[in-house]
Scaffold this motif. Structure first.
Motif, PDB file in Angstrom:
ATOM      1  N   MET A   1      -4.662  -0.349   5.526  1.00  0.00           N
ATOM      2  CA  MET A   1      -3.301   0.186   5.708  1.00  0.00           C
ATOM      3  C   MET A   1      -3.340   1.603   6.285  1.00  0.00           C
ATOM      4  SD  MET A   1      -0.831  -1.832   4.913  1.00  0.00           S
ATOM      5  CE  MET A   1      -0.577  -3.383   4.093  1.00  0.00           C
ATOM      6  N   LEU A   2      -4.108   2.433   5.622  1.00  0.00           N
ATOM      7  CA  LEU A   2      -4.203   3.832   6.056  1.00  0.00           C
ATOM      8  C   LEU A   2      -4.782   3.921   7.471  1.00  0.00           C
ATOM      9  CD1 LEU A   2      -3.615   6.601   4.711  1.00  0.00           C
ATOM     10  CD2 LEU A   2      -6.039   6.784   4.306  1.00  0.00           C
ATOM     11  N   ILE A   3      -5.744   3.087   7.748  1.00  0.00           N
ATOM     12  CA  ILE A   3      -6.364   3.087   9.076  1.00  0.00           C
ATOM     13  C   ILE A   3      -5.337   2.740  10.157  1.00  0.00           C
ATOM     14  CG2 ILE A   3      -8.048   1.848  10.523  1.00  0.00           C
ATOM     15  CD1 ILE A   3      -9.800   1.692   7.950  1.00  0.00           C
ATOM     16  N   ARG A   4      -4.487   1.813   9.810  1.00  0.00           N
ATOM     17  CA  ARG A   4      -3.451   1.405  10.757  1.00  0.00           C
ATOM     18  C   ARG A   4      -2.528   2.590  11.089  1.00  0.00           C
ATOM     19  NH1 ARG A   4      -0.159  -4.286  10.144  1.00  0.00           N
ATOM     20  NH2 ARG A   4      -1.073  -5.198  11.997  1.00  0.00           N
ATOM     21  N   ILE A   5      -2.108   3.308  10.045  1.00  0.00           N
ATOM     22  CA  ILE A   5      -1.221   4.463  10.241  1.00  0.00           C
ATOM     23  C   ILE A   5      -1.933   5.512  11.107  1.00  0.00           C
ATOM     24  CG2 ILE A   5      -0.086   6.386   9.054  1.00  0.00           C
ATOM     25  CD1 ILE A   5       0.240   4.345   6.655  1.00  0.00           C
ATOM     26  N   LEU A   6      -3.179   5.754  10.792  1.00  0.00           N
ATOM     27  CA  LEU A   6      -3.964   6.724  11.575  1.00  0.00           C
ATOM     28  C   LEU A   6      -4.061   6.291  13.032  1.00  0.00           C
ATOM     29  CD1 LEU A   6      -6.899   7.686   9.190  1.00  0.00           C
ATOM     30  CD2 LEU A   6      -5.247   9.238  10.203  1.00  0.00           C
TER      31      LEU A   6
END
Ligand SMILES: [Zn+2]
Length: 78
Positions: A1-6
């Motif tokens: 999830m966080l990777i996607r936002i980044l």
């Protein structure tokens, strides 16, 4: 999830950067430096000086006032 936002943030950053570049094209064209000033040899010591800095005496150029005087004083004495 966080990777996607980044990833999205980086993508937006890249797009913004591209937009910025396309709006402000670097103005680095047409900077032709005119270094083609004519060099003239000193009549006394034969050193080459830019024509704007040379001292013209009649048809001859000199690198300095001293050489103008020197050439007038003794025209070829050993
Ligand atoms: Zn000279």
């Amino acid at each position: 999830m966080l990777i996607r936002i980044l990833f999205i943030i980086v993508l937006i950053g890249a797009v913004l950067l591209l937009l910025k570049r396309s709006r402000n094209p670097t103005d680095q064209d047409g900077q032709e430096q005119d270094d083609s000033e004519q060099m003239v040899p000193c009549e006394h010591c034969a050193i080459h000086v830019p024509q704007s800095e040379a001292i013209k005496e009649g048809e001859h150029y000199f690198c300095s006032e001293i050489h103008v005087k020197l050439s007038k004083q003794d025209p070829r004495e050993p």
